[in-house]
Scaffold this motif. Structure first.
Motif, PDB file in Angstrom:
ATOM      1  N   ALA A  62      20.833  56.609  43.937  1.00 44.40           N
ATOM      2  CA  ALA A  62      19.553  55.919  44.083  1.00 44.40           C
ATOM      3  C   ALA A  62      19.415  54.832  43.018  1.00 44.40           C
ATOM      4  CB  ALA A  62      18.405  56.921  43.997  1.00 44.40           C
ATOM      5  N   ARG A  63      19.856  55.163  41.810  1.00 41.73           N
ATOM      6  CA  ARG A  63      19.757  54.210  40.709  1.00 41.73           C
ATOM      7  C   ARG A  63      20.596  52.954  40.941  1.00 41.73           C
ATOM      8  NH1 ARG A  63      19.266  54.425  34.962  1.00 41.73           N
ATOM      9  NH2 ARG A  63      19.645  52.290  34.246  1.00 41.73           N
ATOM     10  N   VAL A  64      21.860  53.128  41.278  1.00 33.19           N
ATOM     11  CA  VAL A  64      22.714  51.936  41.446  1.00 33.19           C
ATOM     12  C   VAL A  64      22.307  51.135  42.679  1.00 33.19           C
ATOM     13  CG1 VAL A  64      24.661  52.989  40.218  1.00 33.19           C
ATOM     14  CG2 VAL A  64      24.599  53.109  42.735  1.00 33.19           C
ATOM     15  N   LYS A  65      21.874  51.851  43.712  1.00 30.82           N
ATOM     16  CA  LYS A  65      21.454  51.163  44.927  1.00 30.82           C
ATOM     17  C   LYS A  65      20.230  50.289  44.640  1.00 30.82           C
ATOM     18  CE  LYS A  65      20.979  52.466  49.776  1.00 30.82           C
ATOM     19  NZ  LYS A  65      20.633  51.133  50.116  1.00 30.82           N
ATOM     20  N   GLU A  66      19.333  50.819  43.818  1.00 26.68           N
ATOM     21  CA  GLU A  66      18.118  50.069  43.525  1.00 26.68           C
ATOM     22  C   GLU A  66      18.393  48.928  42.541  1.00 26.68           C
ATOM     23  OE1 GLU A  66      15.049  52.173  41.520  1.00 26.68           O
ATOM     24  OE2 GLU A  66      13.497  50.806  42.258  1.00 26.68           O
ATOM     25  N   GLN A  67      19.220  49.229  41.535  1.00 26.27           N
ATOM     26  CA  GLN A  67      19.467  48.221  40.499  1.00 26.27           C
ATOM     27  C   GLN A  67      20.394  47.102  40.995  1.00 26.27           C
ATOM     28  OE1 GLN A  67      20.259  50.023  36.717  1.00 26.27           O
ATOM     29  NE2 GLN A  67      20.848  48.100  35.712  1.00 26.27           N
ATOM     30  N   PHE A  68      21.264  47.450  41.937  1.00 26.61           N
ATOM     31  CA  PHE A  68      22.239  46.457  42.428  1.00 26.61           C
ATOM     32  C   PHE A  68      22.196  46.398  43.958  1.00 26.61           C
ATOM     33  CE2 PHE A  68      23.930  48.463  38.531  1.00 26.61           C
ATOM     34  CZ  PHE A  68      23.925  47.365  37.683  1.00 26.61           C
ATOM     35  N   PRO A  69      21.109  45.869  44.515  1.00 27.25           N
ATOM     36  CA  PRO A  69      20.959  45.896  45.982  1.00 27.25           C
ATOM     37  C   PRO A  69      21.920  44.958  46.703  1.00 27.25           C
ATOM     38  CG  PRO A  69      19.131  44.711  44.970  1.00 27.25           C
ATOM     39  CD  PRO A  69      19.943  45.263  43.844  1.00 27.25           C
ATOM     40  N   ASP A  70      22.551  44.062  45.960  1.00 31.17           N
ATOM     41  CA  ASP A  70      23.479  43.127  46.603  1.00 31.17           C
ATOM     42  C   ASP A  70      24.862  43.744  46.803  1.00 31.17           C
ATOM     43  OD1 ASP A  70      23.645  43.248  43.791  1.00 31.17           O
ATOM     44  OD2 ASP A  70      24.856  41.406  43.742  1.00 31.17           O
ATOM     45  N   ILE A  71      25.074  44.932  46.260  1.00 30.53           N
ATOM     46  CA  ILE A  71      26.390  45.586  46.355  1.00 30.53           C
ATOM     47  C   ILE A  71      26.418  46.529  47.564  1.00 30.53           C
ATOM     48  CG2 ILE A  71      27.936  47.255  45.204  1.00 30.53           C
ATOM     49  CD1 ILE A  71      28.020  44.721  43.677  1.00 30.53           C
ATOM     50  N   THR A  72      27.530  46.551  48.286  1.00 32.48           N
ATOM     51  CA  THR A  72      27.737  47.571  49.314  1.00 32.48           C
ATOM     52  C   THR A  72      28.322  48.804  48.635  1.00 32.48           C
ATOM     53  OG1 THR A  72      28.153  45.906  51.010  1.00 32.48           O
ATOM     54  CG2 THR A  72      28.975  48.132  51.450  1.00 32.48           C
ATOM     55  N   TRP A  73      27.625  49.933  48.757  1.00 31.14           N
ATOM     56  CA  TRP A  73      28.007  51.133  48.006  1.00 31.14           C
ATOM     57  C   TRP A  73      28.775  52.148  48.847  1.00 31.14           C
ATOM     58  CZ3 TRP A  73      28.126  51.060  43.027  1.00 31.14           C
ATOM     59  CH2 TRP A  73      27.291  50.160  42.349  1.00 31.14           C
ATOM     60  N   ASN A  74      29.739  52.755  48.189  1.00 32.03           N
ATOM     61  CA  ASN A  74      30.587  53.779  48.805  1.00 32.03           C
ATOM     62  C   ASN A  74      30.684  54.957  47.838  1.00 32.03           C
ATOM     63  OD1 ASN A  74      32.952  54.289  50.923  1.00 32.03           O
ATOM     64  ND2 ASN A  74      33.758  54.844  48.915  1.00 32.03           N
ATOM     65  N   LEU A  75      30.810  56.157  48.374  1.00 30.82           N
ATOM     66  CA  LEU A  75      31.017  57.336  47.519  1.00 30.82           C
ATOM     67  C   LEU A  75      32.320  58.030  47.892  1.00 30.82           C
ATOM     68  CD1 LEU A  75      27.375  58.773  47.556  1.00 30.82           C
ATOM     69  CD2 LEU A  75      28.465  57.460  45.699  1.00 30.82           C
ATOM     70  N   HIS A  76      32.950  58.604  46.878  1.00 31.13           N
ATOM     71  CA  HIS A  76      34.264  59.239  47.043  1.00 31.13           C
ATOM     72  C   HIS A  76      34.216  60.606  46.357  1.00 31.13           C
ATOM     73  CE1 HIS A  76      38.842  59.088  46.912  1.00 31.13           C
ATOM     74  NE2 HIS A  76      38.591  59.958  45.952  1.00 31.13           N
ATOM     75  N   PHE A  77      34.297  61.670  47.154  1.00 33.99           N
ATOM     76  CA  PHE A  77      34.164  63.014  46.584  1.00 33.99           C
ATOM     77  C   PHE A  77      35.406  63.869  46.769  1.00 33.99           C
ATOM     78  CE2 PHE A  77      29.639  62.039  47.698  1.00 33.99           C
ATOM     79  CZ  PHE A  77      29.202  61.912  46.393  1.00 33.99           C
ATOM     80  N   HIS A  78      35.626  64.709  45.776  1.00 32.01           N
ATOM     81  CA  HIS A  78      36.607  65.789  45.909  1.00 32.01           C
ATOM     82  C   HIS A  78      35.830  67.089  46.078  1.00 32.01           C
ATOM     83  CE1 HIS A  78      40.450  63.754  44.480  1.00 32.01           C
ATOM     84  NE2 HIS A  78      39.546  62.806  44.568  1.00 32.01           N
ATOM     85  N   ASN A  79      36.463  68.051  46.715  1.00 32.72           N
ATOM     86  CA  ASN A  79      35.770  69.313  46.967  1.00 32.72           C
ATOM     87  C   ASN A  79      36.157  70.384  45.943  1.00 32.72           C
ATOM     88  OD1 ASN A  79      33.873  70.740  48.463  1.00 32.72           O
ATOM     89  ND2 ASN A  79      35.457  71.752  49.687  1.00 32.72           N
ATOM     90  N   THR A  80      36.518  69.954  44.770  1.00 32.31           N
ATOM     91  CA  THR A  80      37.073  70.836  43.738  1.00 32.31           C
ATOM     92  C   THR A  80      36.234  72.082  43.481  1.00 32.31           C
ATOM     93  OG1 THR A  80      37.734  68.743  42.745  1.00 32.31           O
ATOM     94  CG2 THR A  80      38.123  70.747  41.444  1.00 32.31           C
ATOM     95  N   ARG A  81      34.938  71.915  43.468  1.00 31.72           N
ATOM     96  CA  ARG A  81      34.054  73.058  43.190  1.00 31.72           C
ATOM     97  C   ARG A  81      33.128  73.363  44.366  1.00 31.72           C
ATOM     98  NH1 ARG A  81      35.543  70.348  38.745  1.00 31.72           N
ATOM     99  NH2 ARG A  81      36.446  71.638  37.091  1.00 31.72           N
ATOM    100  N   GLY A  82      33.602  73.001  45.561  1.00 29.71           N
ATOM    101  CA  GLY A  82      32.898  73.383  46.789  1.00 29.71           C
ATOM    102  C   GLY A  82      31.675  72.550  47.133  1.00 29.71           C
ATOM    103  N   MET A  83      31.390  71.518  46.321  1.00 29.47           N
ATOM    104  CA  MET A  83      30.164  70.751  46.529  1.00 29.47           C
ATOM    105  C   MET A  83      30.382  69.452  47.295  1.00 29.47           C
ATOM    106  SD  MET A  83      28.249  71.348  42.839  1.00 29.47           S
ATOM    107  CE  MET A  83      29.681  71.109  41.768  1.00 29.47           C
ATOM    108  N   GLY A  84      31.589  69.259  47.845  1.00 28.45           N
ATOM    109  CA  GLY A  84      31.914  67.982  48.477  1.00 28.45           C
ATOM    110  C   GLY A  84      30.911  67.546  49.534  1.00 28.45           C
TER     111      GLY A  84
END
Lengths: 316, 316
Positions: free
Chosen positions: B202-224
């Protein structure tokens, strides 16, 4: 907008109750037979680690579930701590009488929301199963035993597919008619997904505000903790979990079991949600379970360690 | 309040973009060396299954990552479909020149938000790494290559612990200075949790609205998948995933890899969120990967099947 304001937006709870169901739902699915001493040790250590509700076993047919045949002895010999709820699963009056004889004051009855699942398991429809609970309710009331209810296949059934909420509500009403005040929706087959969990949870919570609600998830398709999140956002405050993530799905051999207690409380503590558990103690219980079984289980934190574990790496 | 109204409350997106990073982030972590033909088959089949963005490999030192030594040949020989983004990872100008020679129009640069991680991997601070990217930006601009940026250890670092968002923002600003418009926050070590993902997103999306955002997760601790949910609730519309859930964590041997593409799109489709993928085709790709590796991977859906798979069970 500050990060702290954003965090508040999602309305995470400040604490949840995690019920340890490992001694029953975990061990009943293992070929390895745990001894009475081992079971008592797991129960006492789990309580020492913070469990306030623990499902210590079931009073069901020893032929059907031999792993639970010694629940009477476990119940009689285990050390009991004041304020902790020692719960058993029963399926009929005979089971409830055994609970009474073993000095157990909390028993859980279970019915399937899926007709096909109920017929396949018990050769009776959900309605027939619920009618059979009336005599249990009478017995419980006169013997100081509190009943809770679990609705299995509440989200999906491997035979019927997605389970409509109307079938869940039928089961809820059946339990309400016999005076049960605490109910669990169980994703027996690991088919629930977050949108459905949110929708079903919000609906039952709103329609039946007098009921204390609990959710029970398997991690069969990787959505276990995501489903907990959805439940929390719908305002549900109680979740089952199982040490080491035991508890397979009979319809999906090799699939993951219940969400692991250590994974759930690890996520909660990372998020600042209190569970009352000592995570390190639960990790050590999980490792002991793996040792007895002689195999890895589907727990993540037992494999990867806590997020807060700091690793020293040599520069390349 | 009706269920349908409640469902709307959580504001799930109606669709998300899933980038297939398996040919790079998955295969680079396996001891088994995939042939050029096998890689091309995986890429072409993934695109046929619906991947609109696919990370086909990396142009890095073949000594450091021998699994990626043949990315040039893969890039030259694979069949390309119009409208699909074929992306590579590069770490410096030399890599970008190789991308250009192979006719690749999209390259990803990566920097660590953690100083310790950066020093350990590259013997350079994040600031030094970012300064080195200036010449890449110049080259890319004059050769029609679009750059994206990935910020690794954006949530936590096995050496430093939790990574403060200020360090992430330093990296973001470094990328912005060289004109990058598309950025990914990567949970390299599998330490992110939903509350943090929501807050950082939410923070980066709001502070940098001109950027297209992507997330990259590992499931190391089951929270992927829980982290994907948190990202979606913060309005992030793009996620990396990896066929069969390949891609381990070097700091936690035996731990789970990237979230599996088939698990992510399975969850999305169950929730009514469109991904543009054909799940059955992705499952068959995942099974092929497991066949080549001769082992099970950390994918759930490959083990348990889809929720919609109906099982016929004999009455007991």
């Amino acid at each position: 907008m500050l990060t702290t304001e954003l965090e508040k937006d999602l309305k995470w709870p400040s604490s949840i109750v995690v019920s340890e169901v490992g001694p029953r739902d975990g061990l009943q699915n293992e070929k390895t037979m745990f001894t009475v001493e081992q079971k008592i040790s797991l129960i006492e250590r789990s309580v020492e680690a913070g469990a306030k509700i623990i499902e210590i076993g079931s009073f069901v047919s020893p032929k059907a579930i031999p792993q639970m045949a010694d629940t009477d002895e476990v119940a009689r010999r285990m050390k009991r701590v004041d304020g902790v709820e020692y719960r058993v699963l029963v399926t009929n009056l005979r089971g409830l009488e055994r609970a009474e004889a073993a000095g157990i004051k909390k028993a859980k009855l279970t019915v399937s929301a899926s007709r096909a699942h109920s017929l396949s398991n018990l050769n009776r429809t959900p309605e027939e199963v619920l009618r059979g609970f009336a005599e249990c309710a009478e017995y419980a009331a006169t013997h100081g035993i509190t009943l809770s209810g679990a609705i299995s296949t509440a989200f999906g059934c491997s035979m019927e597919g997605k389970v409509p909420i109307e079938q869940v509500i039928t089961a809820i009403n059946g339990f309400r008619e016999i005076g049960v005040k605490e109910l669990s929706l169980s994703d027996t087959t690991g088919m629930a997904h977050p949108q459905q969990v949110y929708a079903y949870s919000a609906r039952v919570k709103e329609q039946f505000p007098d009921i204390t609600w609990n959710l029970h998830f398997h991690n069969t398709r990787g959505m276990g903790l995501a489903n907990v999140m959805a439940g929390m956002m719908a305002g549900i405050g109680r979740y089952d979990a199982c040490f080491a993530g035991l508890g397979g799905c009979p319809f999906a051999p090799g699939a993951s079991g219940n969400i692991a207690t250590e994974d759930l409380i690890h996520m909660c503590h990372e998020m600042g949600i209190d569970t009352g558990y000592d995570l390190d103690k639960m990790i050590s219980i999980g490792k002991y379970v793996q040792e007895v079984l002689g195999k890895d289980t589907s727990s993540f934190v037992l494999k990867a360690g806590k997020s807060s574990d700091i690793v020293k790496v040599q520069n390349k």
